[in-house]
Enzyme design. Structure first.
Site, PDB file in Angstrom:
ATOM      1  N   ALA A   1       3.395   5.538  14.673  1.00  0.00           N
ATOM      2  CA  ALA A   1       3.931   5.609  13.307  1.00  0.00           C
ATOM      3  C   ALA A   1       3.318   6.727  12.484  1.00  0.00           C
ATOM      4  CB  ALA A   1       3.741   4.274  12.596  1.00  0.00           C
TER       5      ALA A   1
ATOM      6  N   ARG B   1      -1.096  -3.503  11.997  1.00  0.00           N
ATOM      7  CA  ARG B   1      -2.084  -3.870  12.999  1.00  0.00           C
ATOM      8  C   ARG B   1      -1.537  -5.022  13.835  1.00  0.00           C
ATOM      9  NH1 ARG B   1      -3.909   0.345  12.383  1.00  0.00           N
ATOM     10  NH2 ARG B   1      -6.051   1.004  11.897  1.00  0.00           N
TER      11      ARG B   1
ATOM     12  N   THR C   1       4.169  -1.931  11.894  1.00  0.00           N
ATOM     13  CA  THR C   1       3.519  -0.633  12.045  1.00  0.00           C
ATOM     14  C   THR C   1       2.099  -0.680  11.496  1.00  0.00           C
ATOM     15  OG1 THR C   1       4.412   0.113   9.924  1.00  0.00           O
ATOM     16  CG2 THR C   1       5.688   0.654  11.901  1.00  0.00           C
TER      17      THR C   1
ATOM     18  N   GLU D   1      -4.518  -2.480  22.858  1.00  0.00           N
ATOM     19  CA  GLU D   1      -3.828  -1.239  23.207  1.00  0.00           C
ATOM     20  C   GLU D   1      -4.642  -0.449  24.223  1.00  0.00           C
ATOM     21  OE1 GLU D   1      -2.990   0.883  19.566  1.00  0.00           O
ATOM     22  OE2 GLU D   1      -1.881  -0.803  18.714  1.00  0.00           O
TER      23      GLU D   1
ATOM     24  N   HIS E   1       2.053   3.061  19.346  1.00  0.00           N
ATOM     25  CA  HIS E   1       1.253   3.340  18.149  1.00  0.00           C
ATOM     26  C   HIS E   1       1.470   4.777  17.662  1.00  0.00           C
ATOM     27  CE1 HIS E   1      -2.650   2.002  15.937  1.00  0.00           C
ATOM     28  NE2 HIS E   1      -1.853   2.681  15.144  1.00  0.00           N
TER      29      HIS E   1
ATOM     30  N   GLY F   1       0.823  -1.193   0.000  1.00  0.00           N
ATOM     31  CA  GLY F   1       0.000   0.000   0.000  1.00  0.00           C
ATOM     32  C   GLY F   1       0.856   1.240   0.000  1.00  0.00           C
TER      33      GLY F   1
END
Length: 350
Positions: free
Chosen positions: A305, A255, A253, A284, A303, A174
Site C-alpha cells: 500500500a 496491520r 491496509t 509476513e 504489503h 489518520g
C-alpha cells in the site's frame, strides 16, 4: 588518545570537531535505501557514517544486537526492536521508522533507556489512499477473478458492482483515512468513520462519524486504517463479522493483527461476509499454514500500500532529516517523548 564513546542521551554540538570514535554511526535497515543514494549522501553531509544492513528482521535478535553494536541511530523498517535488543545497544540514542506504524518497536523500553523513537506521520498517506481505492475497485468489479479466468482459458462475464451509491466504513481517521475520503466521495460513495480522534478534530462534513457497531452494520466496504495497539489487536473478530452485511467486503491496509484471521476465514467461507482484500497479514510473508490460504473470496497482497517510488523517496528524505534532528536533541516526530526521562525529554522537546 581517542575520546570515550558518547553516553546515551548526550548530543554532539553541531559543527564541533569530532574524532572517528565520536562520529555518529547510522544503521539503515530499510531495504530500498542503498549505499550512495540520496539518503546516504544526506546523512554523510551532516558528518555521519552510514551502515546498511537490509533484511535484518529475518536473522533473529542476535543478528539485530550485532548490527546495533556501536550504532548511535537507526533508520529502520519493521525489525522487532524489543526491550532485550535495545538494552544490548548502549550507544543507541534514536530510532526512526521509515513509515507510520511503529508497533515492532518497544517504545516504552526505548524511553526507559533514553532512546527517542520517531515515525513519519502521513508520509505515505496518498499512496495508501490510492491503493485502497484500487482494492475497492478490484473487489467490486471482480477484476482478479476475470484475469485469472482468462489465464485459465475461460472468458468470465459475471456482473460486478459500482462503487457509486455504496457505503464505505473507515476504521480510523489518520492521514491515510483522511486521504481516502475525497477519493471515495469522487466515486459517489457515502463515507462513515469510527475513530478515537477527539470530536474537535473531526472537521470533515462529508464524513459521518459513528460507533463501530453501526459502521459494521451499515457499510458495504469496511476499510481498516487504525494503528495496532492493545485495544485494536483482534478488533475485527467473529462478533464483528456477524454484524456486517453478507455482501460486505473487508479491506485492510493497516496491520494484519487487527483482524482475527481464523474468524475472517470462517466468515468468508460460510458467507457471513462476501470477501476480503488484505494488504497486510499477522505474519509476513504469508505462511503456508495460514488460515487465509485457499479461501475463495480472500485475496492477500504483499504489503504494497505505501510502496510507491514517490512515497519511498519522501520517507527516505524525511527519515534522514529526522535522524539528524534526533541526534541533535530536537526530534520532530518522537512518539515516546512523553515517556522519556526528564533530561532526555527536555532535549526531545527542543
Amino acid at each position: 588518545m581517542t575520546s570515550p564513546s558518547p553516553q546515551r542521551g548526550t548530543y554532539p554540538v553541531p559543527g564541533a570537531a569530532r574524532d572517528e570514535e565520536t562520529v555518529p554511526r547510522i544503521l539503515i535497515t530499510t531495504d530500498y535505501l542503498l549505499p550512495g543514494d540520496e539518503v546516504d549522501h544526506q546523512l554523510r553531509a551532516h558528518g555521519h557514517t552510514t551502515v546498511h544492513a537490509p533484511q535484518l528482521a529475518r536473522g533473529g535478535p542476535d543478528q539485530l544486537v550485532a548490527a546495533l553494536d556501536g550504532i548511535d541511530a537507526a533508520l529502520v523498517a519493521h525489525e522487532p526492536l524489543t526491550a532485550e535488543v535495545l538494552s544490548a545497544a548502549p550507544r543507541l540514542r534514536a530510532i526512526v521508522r521509515t513509515g507510520v506504524g511503529y508497533d515492532s518497536i518497544d517504545v516504552a523500553a526505548a524511553a526507559r533507556l533514553g532512546i527517542t523513537v520517531s515515525n513519519l506521520p502521513g508520509i505515505n498517506a496518498n499512496a495508501v489512499a490510492e491503493y485502497t481505492l484500487g482494492l475497492l475497485l478490484t473487489a467490486a468489479r471482480r477484476l482478479l477473478q476475470s484475469a485469472s479466468g482468462v489465464a485459465a482459458g475461460r472468458w468470465p462475464r459475471e456482473d460486478g458492482h459500482e462503487l457509486r451509491g455504496s457505503t464505505l466504513g473507515l476504521i480510523g481517521y489518520g492521514a491515510a483515512a483522511r486521504a481516502v475520503v475525497p477519493l471515495a466521495r469522487a466515486f459517489g460513495m457515502e463515507v462513515l468513520c469510527t475513530t478515537g480522534v477527539p470530536e474537535h478534530e473531526r472537521s470533515d462534513p462529508s464524513v459521518r462519524f459513528v460507533a463501530l457497531p453501526e459502521l459494521l452494520a451499515s457499510s458495504d466496504y469496511v476499510s481498516v486504517h487504525t494503528a495496532l495497539t492493545d485495544r485494536t489487536r483482534g478488533l475485527l473478530d467473529a462478533s464483528a463479522f456477524r454484524r456486517m452485511k453478507s455482501t460486505a467486503v473487508l479491506i485492510n491496509t493497516a496491520r494484519g493483527a487487527i483482524v482475527d484471521e481464523h474468524a475472517l476465514a470462517d466468515a468468508v467461507r460460510t458467507g457471513e461476509i462476501a470477501a476480503a482484500a488484505l494488504d497486510v497479514v499477522s505474519e509476513e510473508p504469508l505462511p503456508a499454514d495460514s488460515p487465509l490460504r485457499d479461501v475463495e473470496g480472500i485475496v492477500v497482497f504483499s504489503h504494497l500500500a505505501g510502496q510507491t517510488a514517490e512515497a519511498r523517496a519522501a520517507a527516505g528524505r524525511e527519515g534522514a532529516a529526522e535522524v539528524v534532528a534526533a541526534l541533535e536533541g530536537r526530534p520532530r516526530f518522537a512518539v515516546n517523548a512523553h515517556l522519556l526521562p526528564r533530561t532526555s525529554r527536555a532535549r526531545a522537546d527542543g
